[in-house]
Write a protein that holds these residues in place. Structure first.
Motif, PDB file in Angstrom:
ATOM      1  N   HIS A 194      40.990  11.356  41.643  1.00 25.60           N
ATOM      2  CA  HIS A 194      40.094  11.064  42.767  1.00 25.60           C
ATOM      3  C   HIS A 194      39.953  12.301  43.653  1.00 25.60           C
ATOM      4  O   HIS A 194      40.782  13.201  43.612  1.00 25.60           O
ATOM      5  N   GLY A 195      38.880  12.328  44.442  1.00 19.86           N
ATOM      6  CA  GLY A 195      38.705  13.397  45.405  1.00 19.86           C
ATOM      7  C   GLY A 195      38.151  14.683  44.837  1.00 19.86           C
ATOM      8  O   GLY A 195      38.149  15.702  45.526  1.00 19.86           O
ATOM      9  N   GLY A 196      37.660  14.671  43.602  1.00 22.08           N
ATOM     10  CA  GLY A 196      37.137  15.898  42.997  1.00 22.08           C
ATOM     11  C   GLY A 196      36.317  15.593  41.766  1.00 22.08           C
ATOM     12  O   GLY A 196      35.914  14.452  41.525  1.00 22.08           O
ATOM     13  N   TRP A 197      36.096  16.606  40.930  1.00 23.90           N
ATOM     14  CA  TRP A 197      35.143  16.471  39.838  1.00 23.90           C
ATOM     15  C   TRP A 197      35.691  15.799  38.592  1.00 23.90           C
ATOM     16  O   TRP A 197      34.967  15.646  37.606  1.00 23.90           O
ATOM     17  N   TRP A 198      36.951  15.339  38.600  1.00 23.28           N
ATOM     18  CA  TRP A 198      37.441  14.502  37.500  1.00 23.28           C
ATOM     19  C   TRP A 198      36.993  13.039  37.672  1.00 23.28           C
ATOM     20  O   TRP A 198      37.060  12.254  36.733  1.00 23.28           O
ATOM     21  N   PHE A 199      36.601  12.685  38.872  1.00 25.74           N
ATOM     22  CA  PHE A 199      36.353  11.280  39.201  1.00 25.74           C
ATOM     23  C   PHE A 199      35.368  10.612  38.239  1.00 25.74           C
ATOM     24  O   PHE A 199      35.649   9.546  37.685  1.00 25.74           O
ATOM     25  N   LEU A 200      34.202  11.204  38.032  1.00 24.75           N
ATOM     26  CA  LEU A 200      33.179  10.568  37.197  1.00 24.75           C
ATOM     27  C   LEU A 200      33.535  10.570  35.712  1.00 24.75           C
ATOM     28  O   LEU A 200      33.471   9.515  35.064  1.00 24.75           O
ATOM     29  N   PRO A 201      33.930  11.695  35.108  1.00 25.34           N
ATOM     30  CA  PRO A 201      34.218  11.647  33.662  1.00 25.34           C
ATOM     31  C   PRO A 201      35.444  10.830  33.311  1.00 25.34           C
ATOM     32  O   PRO A 201      35.462  10.148  32.277  1.00 25.34           O
ATOM     33  N   TRP A 202      36.499  10.874  34.150  1.00 25.33           N
ATOM     34  CA  TRP A 202      37.688  10.092  33.823  1.00 25.33           C
ATOM     35  C   TRP A 202      37.356   8.604  33.814  1.00 25.33           C
ATOM     36  O   TRP A 202      37.752   7.875  32.892  1.00 25.33           O
ATOM     37  N   HIS A 203      36.624   8.136  34.800  1.00 27.30           N
ATOM     38  CA  HIS A 203      36.288   6.711  34.830  1.00 27.30           C
ATOM     39  C   HIS A 203      35.346   6.335  33.692  1.00 27.30           C
ATOM     40  O   HIS A 203      35.402   5.210  33.195  1.00 27.30           O
ATOM     41  N   ASN A 210      37.204  11.134  18.278  1.00 24.86           N
ATOM     42  CA  ASN A 210      35.998  11.471  17.532  1.00 24.86           C
ATOM     43  C   ASN A 210      34.889  10.518  17.960  1.00 24.86           C
ATOM     44  O   ASN A 210      35.033   9.293  17.821  1.00 24.86           O
ATOM     45  N   PRO A 211      33.807  11.015  18.510  1.00 24.45           N
ATOM     46  CA  PRO A 211      32.716  10.127  18.932  1.00 24.45           C
ATOM     47  C   PRO A 211      32.239   9.264  17.785  1.00 24.45           C
ATOM     48  O   PRO A 211      32.189   9.712  16.633  1.00 24.45           O
ATOM     49  N   PRO A 212      31.908   8.017  18.042  1.00 25.72           N
ATOM     50  CA  PRO A 212      31.482   7.115  16.961  1.00 25.72           C
ATOM     51  C   PRO A 212      30.155   7.570  16.368  1.00 25.72           C
ATOM     52  O   PRO A 212      29.239   7.980  17.086  1.00 25.72           O
ATOM     53  N   SER A 213      30.055   7.499  15.058  1.00 25.96           N
ATOM     54  CA  SER A 213      28.819   7.876  14.369  1.00 25.96           C
ATOM     55  C   SER A 213      28.028   6.667  13.898  1.00 25.96           C
ATOM     56  O   SER A 213      26.826   6.770  13.618  1.00 25.96           O
ATOM     57  N   THR A 214      28.706   5.528  13.814  1.00 23.18           N
ATOM     58  CA  THR A 214      28.027   4.297  13.395  1.00 23.18           C
ATOM     59  C   THR A 214      28.480   3.154  14.292  1.00 23.18           C
ATOM     60  O   THR A 214      29.480   3.243  14.994  1.00 23.18           O
ATOM     61  N   GLY A 215      27.738   2.061  14.225  1.00 22.25           N
ATOM     62  CA  GLY A 215      28.072   0.887  15.006  1.00 22.25           C
ATOM     63  C   GLY A 215      26.915   0.479  15.886  1.00 22.25           C
ATOM     64  O   GLY A 215      25.963   1.247  16.083  1.00 22.25           O
ATOM     65  N   PRO A 216      26.969  -0.726  16.430  1.00 19.27           N
ATOM     66  CA  PRO A 216      25.876  -1.198  17.277  1.00 19.27           C
ATOM     67  C   PRO A 216      25.825  -0.442  18.600  1.00 19.27           C
ATOM     68  O   PRO A 216      26.848   0.000  19.121  1.00 19.27           O
ATOM     69  N   GLN A 256      32.930  15.531  25.598  1.00 22.89           N
ATOM     70  CA  GLN A 256      32.561  14.431  24.711  1.00 22.89           C
ATOM     71  C   GLN A 256      31.982  13.243  25.465  1.00 22.89           C
ATOM     72  O   GLN A 256      31.657  12.224  24.852  1.00 22.89           O
ATOM     73  N   MET A 257      31.847  13.375  26.786  1.00 21.44           N
ATOM     74  CA  MET A 257      31.423  12.230  27.593  1.00 21.44           C
ATOM     75  C   MET A 257      30.172  12.520  28.414  1.00 21.44           C
ATOM     76  O   MET A 257      29.914  11.857  29.415  1.00 21.44           O
ATOM     77  N   LEU A 258      29.395  13.496  28.005  1.00 25.98           N
ATOM     78  CA  LEU A 258      28.236  13.890  28.801  1.00 25.98           C
ATOM     79  C   LEU A 258      27.075  12.919  28.665  1.00 25.98           C
ATOM     80  O   LEU A 258      26.263  12.792  29.578  1.00 25.98           O
ATOM     81  N   GLU A 259      26.962  12.232  27.528  1.00 31.01           N
ATOM     82  CA  GLU A 259      25.827  11.350  27.273  1.00 31.01           C
ATOM     83  C   GLU A 259      26.331   9.973  26.856  1.00 31.01           C
ATOM     84  O   GLU A 259      27.013   9.832  25.846  1.00 31.01           O
ATOM     85  N   PRO A 260      26.013   8.932  27.614  1.00 28.29           N
ATOM     86  CA  PRO A 260      26.441   7.586  27.225  1.00 28.29           C
ATOM     87  C   PRO A 260      26.071   7.219  25.791  1.00 28.29           C
ATOM     88  O   PRO A 260      26.854   6.583  25.086  1.00 28.29           O
ATOM     89  N   GLU A 261      24.903   7.618  25.333  1.00 27.46           N
ATOM     90  CA  GLU A 261      24.479   7.194  23.995  1.00 27.46           C
ATOM     91  C   GLU A 261      25.292   7.860  22.900  1.00 27.46           C
ATOM     92  O   GLU A 261      25.353   7.342  21.783  1.00 27.46           O
ATOM     93  N   SER A 262      25.930   8.989  23.200  1.00 32.39           N
ATOM     94  CA  SER A 262      26.824   9.578  22.202  1.00 32.39           C
ATOM     95  C   SER A 262      28.079   8.734  22.054  1.00 32.39           C
ATOM     96  O   SER A 262      28.804   8.855  21.063  1.00 32.39           O
ATOM     97  N   TRP A 316      35.984  22.389  33.427  1.00 39.16           N
ATOM     98  CA  TRP A 316      35.523  20.995  33.475  1.00 39.16           C
ATOM     99  C   TRP A 316      35.253  20.483  32.068  1.00 39.16           C
ATOM    100  O   TRP A 316      35.744  19.428  31.671  1.00 39.16           O
ATOM    101  N   LEU A 317      34.506  21.229  31.280  1.00 41.05           N
ATOM    102  CA  LEU A 317      34.127  20.760  29.947  1.00 41.05           C
ATOM    103  C   LEU A 317      35.334  20.543  29.048  1.00 41.05           C
ATOM    104  O   LEU A 317      35.367  19.607  28.246  1.00 41.05           O
ATOM    105  N   LYS A 318      36.343  21.397  29.144  1.00 38.61           N
ATOM    106  CA  LYS A 318      37.485  21.321  28.239  1.00 38.61           C
ATOM    107  C   LYS A 318      38.644  20.498  28.793  1.00 38.61           C
ATOM    108  O   LYS A 318      39.683  20.382  28.138  1.00 38.61           O
ATOM    109  N   GLN A 319      38.464  19.933  29.965  1.00 42.33           N
ATOM    110  CA  GLN A 319      39.501  19.044  30.502  1.00 42.33           C
ATOM    111  C   GLN A 319      39.594  17.792  29.633  1.00 42.33           C
ATOM    112  O   GLN A 319      38.575  17.233  29.211  1.00 42.33           O
ATOM    113  N   PHE A 320      40.809  17.355  29.340  1.00 43.29           N
ATOM    114  CA  PHE A 320      40.959  16.150  28.528  1.00 43.29           C
ATOM    115  C   PHE A 320      41.905  15.170  29.206  1.00 43.29           C
ATOM    116  O   PHE A 320      42.708  15.523  30.063  1.00 43.29           O
ATOM    117  N   PHE A 321      41.783  13.905  28.812  1.00 39.12           N
ATOM    118  CA  PHE A 321      42.595  12.820  29.347  1.00 39.12           C
ATOM    119  C   PHE A 321      43.105  11.967  28.187  1.00 39.12           C
ATOM    120  O   PHE A 321      42.524  11.949  27.106  1.00 39.12           O
TER     121      PHE A 321
END
Length: 527
Positions: A135-144, A66-72, A334-340, A313-318
């Protein structure tokens, strides 16, 4: 910290299939705690390569993130701009991480198991066991991105500081093409919890501009689509490695342990994917990769850069253990925006200029369907049989018949909305070897000294070894590459032939002594 089911092709859907195979339970038990520490091999300069990297057995069913709703809001800063207090906080966090492994070796949050996470997802275990390849495909960025998030949460929890943020190593900032010794420890600084004895660089070493210089970063940030930047998958899209992974990412990995950038003779820790995350600088390196992905989306002057909206891609989970630790699954959506995820990157600055002002900006959730490739427009290889490279350049040339030339003109000519893609498929290397091959269009005279600033350069095949040399059980790693050649092809439509030249190289623009790479097919298609 991750999925035990050794998935190879990715999951889609709203949640994971539960259950763990008995064989994974056995291996996981063998790999847990001190048994895992014993079953490792020490390599050159004190580097550690795991024999088993199966994650600790989860205590029960996974919970949905669950993405955090509060915190610094955690502010990630350049490693070169950390204050003395921030450096001490970073060192304290990693000291706590290492102590946790010593005191509670079965704890999934400790330094050793944190390093094992990357091994499991990169074909890096020398016993031949690994999970889904990211590695080697489109999981590389969201997984990391997810890996960094949970790692950062664990470090902050260990020192009781919810505002704790990882730094990033901005090797792309002019003048910072060097190792961040100030934070991560000078050579021989063994008392520093951020120190790693396997690093091979010194204070005077610089990362070659061909990997992180201005022109290379313009090339990366100029990627037209997410496929070009971050790769694509096999889900009907013809998988390929993205420019960010195949260029700066791989070069910095190898350079950290070997400033000569000999991809053929990799050295752990950072120079081998299976052991890279045992060096704390791995996380600063990948924080910069994550920052560049965010920059590609938010600083796009064309307002066209977008993440995939493909369901696969959107529904892939780790799976990861969080700071609790709870076994958790998180989806790409759930990882499209760092600020979320309650973090933001403070832009780097170079003295003596003023520090940038950290300002609020609107969240950008730009999505676009990843397009499929067309059928080949031009085949440059007569057969799909494997073809071995030698240390000398190899040129593949084909005469373009009038009908094919018209198809290319339709794709790459003025006013076309299509992109011309040069595909190099079935690139094979042994898992315990890397490779660096620069690719040129219509430059048959290119050599290893030509470099990446040449007008005919279209991209690089840069592969970081998955395992350490001599580790045994080395399988074959297979990757595909695609390079957008629309502009360069348009400039040469008057030619009667097309030539693609593959130039094995080292990062210092020298011819390698040996090459352990084969490829199967080269062709041009449209997307």
């Amino acid at each position: 910290m991750i999925d035990h089911r050794r998935l190879r092709n990715g999951n889609t859907g709203t949640g994971p299939q539960t259950g763990v195979r008995r064989r994974d339970v056995v291996v996981g038990s063998l790999a847990a705690g001190m048994a895992a520490l014993v079953n490792t091999r020490a390599w050159a300069q004190g580097a550690t390569v795991p024999l088993h990297c199966v994650p600790p057995l989860p205590p029960g069913e996974p919970v949905q993130f669950n993405p955090p709703s509060t915190g610094p809001l955690r502010i990630r800063k350049s490693a070169f701009e950390l204050t003395a207090a921030e450096i001490m906080r970073l060192r304290s966090a990693y000291a706590a991480l290492r102590n946790l492994t010593q005191q509670q070796p079965d704890d999934a949050r400790g330094w050793f198991h944190q390093g094992q996470v990357h091994c499991w997802y990169c074909s890096g275990a020398i016993d031949g066991l690994w999970g889904q390849e990211i590695h080697g495909g489109w999981w590389f960025l969201p997984w990391h991105r997810a890996y960094l998030y949970f790692h950062e949460q664990i470090l902050g929890a260990l020192i009781g500081d919810p505002s704790f943020a990882l730094p990033y190593w901005d090797w792309d900032t002019p003048g910072r093409d060097r190792f961040p010794f100030e934070a991560y420890g000078q050579p021989g600084d063994t008392g520093n919890p951020l120190f790693d004895p396997s690093r091979g660089v010194g204070p005077n070493d610089r990362i070659p501009a061909g990997f992180v210089g201005t022109q290379m970063m313009q090339f990366v940030l100029g990627s037209t689509t997410f496929t070009d930047l971050g790769g694509s998958s096999d889900a009907g899209l013809q998988s390929q490695m993205g420019n960010l992974e195949g260029g700066p990412h791989g070069g910095v990995h190898v350079w950290t342990t070997d400033p000569t950038l000999d991809f053929e003779n990799p050295k752990p820790d950072m120079g081998v994917l299976g052991s890279a995350a045992f060096d704390p600088v791995f996380f600063a390196h990948h924080a910069n990769i994550d920052r560049i992905w965010d920059k590609w989306i938010t600083d796009d002057p064309t307002n066209t850069h977008a993440n995939p909206n493909n369901d696969s891609w959107l529904k892939q989970f780790f799976f990861f253990y969080d700071q609790a630790p709870k076994w958790t699954f998180i989806s790409n959506n759930q990882m499209l925006e760092p600020e979320s995820l309650l973090y933001r990157y403070q832009p780097p600055h170079s003295l003596p200029g003023p520090a940038p002002v950290l300002v609020e900006r609107p969240r950008i959730r730009r999505l676009a369907q990843v397009a499929q490739l067309s059928a080949p427009l031009i085949e440059l290889t007569p057969t799909a049989e494997p073809k071995a490279l030698t240390p000398d350049p190899t040129t593949v040339r084909v005469t373009v018949p009038p009908q094919a030339k018209e198809r290319l003109r339709t794709t790459a000519g003025p006013g076309s909305s299509s992109r011309a893609i040069l595909r190099i498929e079935g690139v094979e290397v042994p898992a315990d070897r890397g490779a660096l091959v620069n690719v040129y269009l219509n430059r048959p005279e290119a050599t290893a000294a030509t470099g990446t600033n040449d007008p005919g350069y279209v991209g690089s095949i840069a592969l970081v070894a998955a395992q350490a040399p001599g580790s045994g059980h080395a399988h074959t790693v297979v990757r595909n590459f695609g390079f957008d050649i629309t502009g360069k092809l348009a400039e040469s439509l008057g030619r009667d032939d097309i030539a693609v030249t593959l130039v094995p190289a080292t990062g210092t623009n020298k011819k390698p002594e040996a090459v352990n790479l084969r490829y199967h097919r080269i062709y041009i298609a449209s997307r």
